[in-house]
Write a protein that holds these residues in place. Structure first.
Motif, PDB file in Angstrom:
ATOM      1  N   PHE A  84     -13.330  -4.880 -13.403  1.00 44.69           N
ATOM      2  CA  PHE A  84     -12.769  -3.533 -13.535  1.00 44.69           C
ATOM      3  C   PHE A  84     -13.788  -2.553 -12.981  1.00 44.69           C
ATOM      4  O   PHE A  84     -14.958  -2.579 -13.356  1.00 44.69           O
ATOM      5  N   ASN A  85     -13.332  -1.741 -12.068  1.00 45.95           N
ATOM      6  CA  ASN A  85     -14.236  -0.775 -11.456  1.00 45.95           C
ATOM      7  C   ASN A  85     -13.575   0.597 -11.472  1.00 45.95           C
ATOM      8  O   ASN A  85     -12.365   0.708 -11.274  1.00 45.95           O
ATOM      9  N   TYR A  86     -14.366   1.640 -11.718  1.00 44.83           N
ATOM     10  CA  TYR A  86     -13.780   2.985 -11.653  1.00 44.83           C
ATOM     11  C   TYR A  86     -14.782   3.953 -11.037  1.00 44.83           C
ATOM     12  O   TYR A  86     -16.008   3.743 -11.115  1.00 44.83           O
ATOM     13  N   ARG A  87     -14.248   4.946 -10.403  1.00 46.57           N
ATOM     14  CA  ARG A  87     -15.111   5.994  -9.844  1.00 46.57           C
ATOM     15  C   ARG A  87     -14.345   7.302  -9.815  1.00 46.57           C
ATOM     16  O   ARG A  87     -13.093   7.311  -9.830  1.00 46.57           O
ATOM     17  N   LEU A  88     -15.119   8.357  -9.754  1.00 50.90           N
ATOM     18  CA  LEU A  88     -14.530   9.691  -9.802  1.00 50.90           C
ATOM     19  C   LEU A  88     -13.758   9.998  -8.514  1.00 50.90           C
ATOM     20  O   LEU A  88     -14.186   9.609  -7.426  1.00 50.90           O
ATOM     21  N   SER A 111      -5.327  -1.342  -7.198  1.00 47.30           N
ATOM     22  CA  SER A 111      -6.142  -0.126  -7.270  1.00 47.30           C
ATOM     23  C   SER A 111      -5.195   1.068  -7.319  1.00 47.30           C
ATOM     24  O   SER A 111      -4.158   1.087  -6.637  1.00 47.30           O
ATOM     25  N   CYS A 112      -5.552   2.036  -8.164  1.00 42.78           N
ATOM     26  CA  CYS A 112      -4.711   3.223  -8.295  1.00 42.78           C
ATOM     27  C   CYS A 112      -5.503   4.355  -8.947  1.00 42.78           C
ATOM     28  O   CYS A 112      -6.597   4.135  -9.471  1.00 42.78           O
ATOM     29  N   THR A 137      -2.212  -4.749  -4.469  1.00 38.18           N
ATOM     30  CA  THR A 137      -1.461  -3.515  -4.659  1.00 38.18           C
ATOM     31  C   THR A 137      -2.423  -2.334  -4.509  1.00 38.18           C
ATOM     32  O   THR A 137      -3.271  -2.120  -5.377  1.00 38.18           O
ATOM     33  N   ASP A 138      -2.315  -1.620  -3.423  1.00 36.31           N
ATOM     34  CA  ASP A 138      -3.215  -0.495  -3.179  1.00 36.31           C
ATOM     35  C   ASP A 138      -2.429   0.815  -3.332  1.00 36.31           C
ATOM     36  O   ASP A 138      -1.676   1.203  -2.444  1.00 36.31           O
ATOM     37  N   LEU A 139      -2.626   1.472  -4.467  1.00 40.79           N
ATOM     38  CA  LEU A 139      -1.908   2.715  -4.726  1.00 40.79           C
ATOM     39  C   LEU A 139      -2.869   3.891  -4.748  1.00 40.79           C
ATOM     40  O   LEU A 139      -2.586   4.950  -5.304  1.00 40.79           O
ATOM     41  N   ALA A 180       0.846  -1.195   0.000  1.00 46.53           N
ATOM     42  CA  ALA A 180       0.000   0.000   0.000  1.00 46.53           C
ATOM     43  C   ALA A 180       0.877   1.238   0.000  1.00 46.53           C
ATOM     44  O   ALA A 180       1.834   1.333   0.771  1.00 46.53           O
ATOM     45  N   VAL A 181       0.567   2.143  -0.891  1.00 44.54           N
ATOM     46  CA  VAL A 181       1.236   3.447  -0.880  1.00 44.54           C
ATOM     47  C   VAL A 181       0.157   4.454  -0.543  1.00 44.54           C
ATOM     48  O   VAL A 181      -0.803   4.630  -1.304  1.00 44.54           O
TER      49      VAL A 181
END
Lengths: 305, 165
Positions: A280-284, A246-247, A214-216, A190-191
């Motif tokens: 695949f997921n995306y959000r603002l 996620s990034c 991987t949590d970025l 995680a970063v």
């Protein structure tokens, strides 16, 4: 014919006095005895004599749940053992290397701004500590060097958490990028909360390759392009075990990426890649509308942490 | 069955099965260096003196090796320090009668000298177990640690070491 008795005589191993006390044992054996004792009991035995005290201090091999090196209020090392006993040490103290030598701990935490003196202290104190989780705050010039040092020769870490919440100078961004590129195999990475543009396509690819989770998401702005996003997506899809990343990615790159592949809509922006089943997921990003927060998960079963 | 004779410091002879001696790094090295495994060598005619181990202690060591015949032998010093060592019941019963006495300490020293890693590890662990939850005076009495400090010095040392909270 007989073998000479001198062949098996050593100075350190003499016949013991039948009335011997435990003090008749050689130092190396007393040290092994200390290795098997919880910290509190070690302390009780250590104060019985100068010699036992000296051996106890030199033995190392302690078992901690956490060791935290912090410079937030004043430089100090606070370690907690598995029985929740708390131990304090100061970086200037002699014998730190012996104290922590070959110790084990669940989490090693480095917190607060660091100086070159701290760097030397951390290097000497923790070089032989076996830890599962490493949590490092990126504050100051020395954090990167220290992180590289702590990661050197480590082949497998369960969790690596890199923090740092402030605006970064260009040279710090470069330093952080250098560090990220040498991160070894890490189960969870995680970063958190970095305001520097530390993430590029090649760094993203490296981090996805070395980590299961991987949590970025904490990196507010990135230089990830559609090619970088595609590479990460393909790596997650092709992995033989569960992977998740996620990034934050520029919105334009995400839209280009979505145009190039076919997804079925599970719910709103929760998508599933038709060919591979990868989610695949995306959000603002509420703070910055030029970026989208993206999450990619393979269709394998997640491995419990 | 090949027998090799071990000779204790008090000149007692102990014929021991060759296979058992593989547990002792010290003796194994000697056997290899002296070519005692060579078919042309009469191993039985070449007793191995152990000038640092008394007969009664060597007898105990052999008894322990016989029970642990076939156990994997540890190599090197790279032990997993995180691993919890548990003394098996048989070993606990084996150590118990001599615990708190010089015999157990002599056995531990012999294990170190003969480089029998499993025996040394278990023996040290058995000693460690006797310290657990005990106060300083209790340990002093049980293990014959003389008090070299005055009450004032003892208090000062306790304070100096009391960095745990």
């Amino acid at each position: 014919m007989t073998i000479s008795s001198s062949a098996l005589t050593t100075e350190s191993s003499s016949i013991m006095d039948p009335k011997a006390s435990i003090l008749c044992l050689p130092n190396e054996i007393l040290s092994k005895i200390f290795e098997n004792l919880p910290s509190k009991d070690r302390e009780n035995v250590g104060i019985l004599s100068d010699r036992l005290d000296d051996i106890e201090k030199r033995t190392g091999c302690r078992d901690f749940s956490t060791i935290c090196f912090s410079t937030i209020d004043k430089p100090e090392i606070v370690a907690r053992d598995v029985n929740a006993n708390k131990f304090r040490k100061w970086p200037s103290e002699e014998g730190l290397a012996n104290f922590f030598r070959r110790s084990t701990c669940r989490s090693l935490v480095i917190d607060g701004p660091l100086t070159v003196e701290h760097e030397q202290c951390i290097r000497s104190a923790f070089k032989s500590v076996d830890y599962k989780e490493l949590l490092v705050d990126f504050k100051g010039d020395y954090s990167g060097r220290i992180l590289i040092d702590l990661l050197r020769s480590r082949s497998d870490i369960e969790q690596l958490h890199i923090g740092g919440s402030r605006w970064m100078l260009e040279k710090e961004v470069e330093e952080t990028r250098r560090v990220l590129m040498i991160i070894p195999t890490t189960r969870r990475l995680a970063v958190a909360a970095s305001e520097g543009k530390i993430l590029t396509d090649s760094i993203l690819a490296h981090l996805v390759s070395v980590s299961h989770y991987t949590d970025l998401g904490g990196v507010k702005e990135t230089d990830v392009t559609v090619e970088g996003l595609e590479t990460a997506f393909e790596m997650v899809s092709a992995a033989s075990h569960y992977k998740e990343v996620s990034c934050t990615v520029p919105a334009s790159a995400v839209h280009q990426f979505l145009d190039r592949r076919q997804f079925s809509v599970v719910f709103r922006t929760n998508l599933q890649h038709i060919a591979t089943g990868t989610k695949f997921n995306y959000r603002l990003d509420r703070d910055n509308q030029d970026y989208l927060y993206v999450s990619i998960q393979s269709d394998k079963s997640p491995v419990p942490l | 069955m090949v027998l090799i004779t071990l000779v204790s410091s008090d000149e007692q002879n102990f014929p021991v099965e060759r296979e058992l001696l593989k547990q002792s790094g010290t003796i194994e090295t000697l056997i290899v260096n002296m070519n005692l495994d060579d078919e042309d060598t009469d191993a039985a005619a070449m007793p191995i003196p152990l000038p640092n181990v008394k007969g009664d202690v060597l007898e105990k060591v052999i008894q322990w090796m016989e029970h642990h015949k076939g156990d994997p032998v540890k190599e090197g010093d790279n032990e997993d320090n995180n691993a919890e060592i548990v003394v098996p019941q048989w070993d606990d019963d084996f150590f118990k009668p001599a615990m708190y006495g010089s015999k157990h300490l002599e056995l531990t020293v012999a294990a170190s000298y003969l480089d029998i890693k499993n025996l040394l590890t278990l023996s040290c662990k058995a000693i460690s177990n006797t310290f657990k939850g005990k106060t300083g005076p209790q340990i002093r009495e049980e293990w014959g640690v003389p008090n070299e400090f005055t009450p004032e010095e003892e208090e000062a040392i306790r304070k100096e070491n009391e960095w745990s909270e």
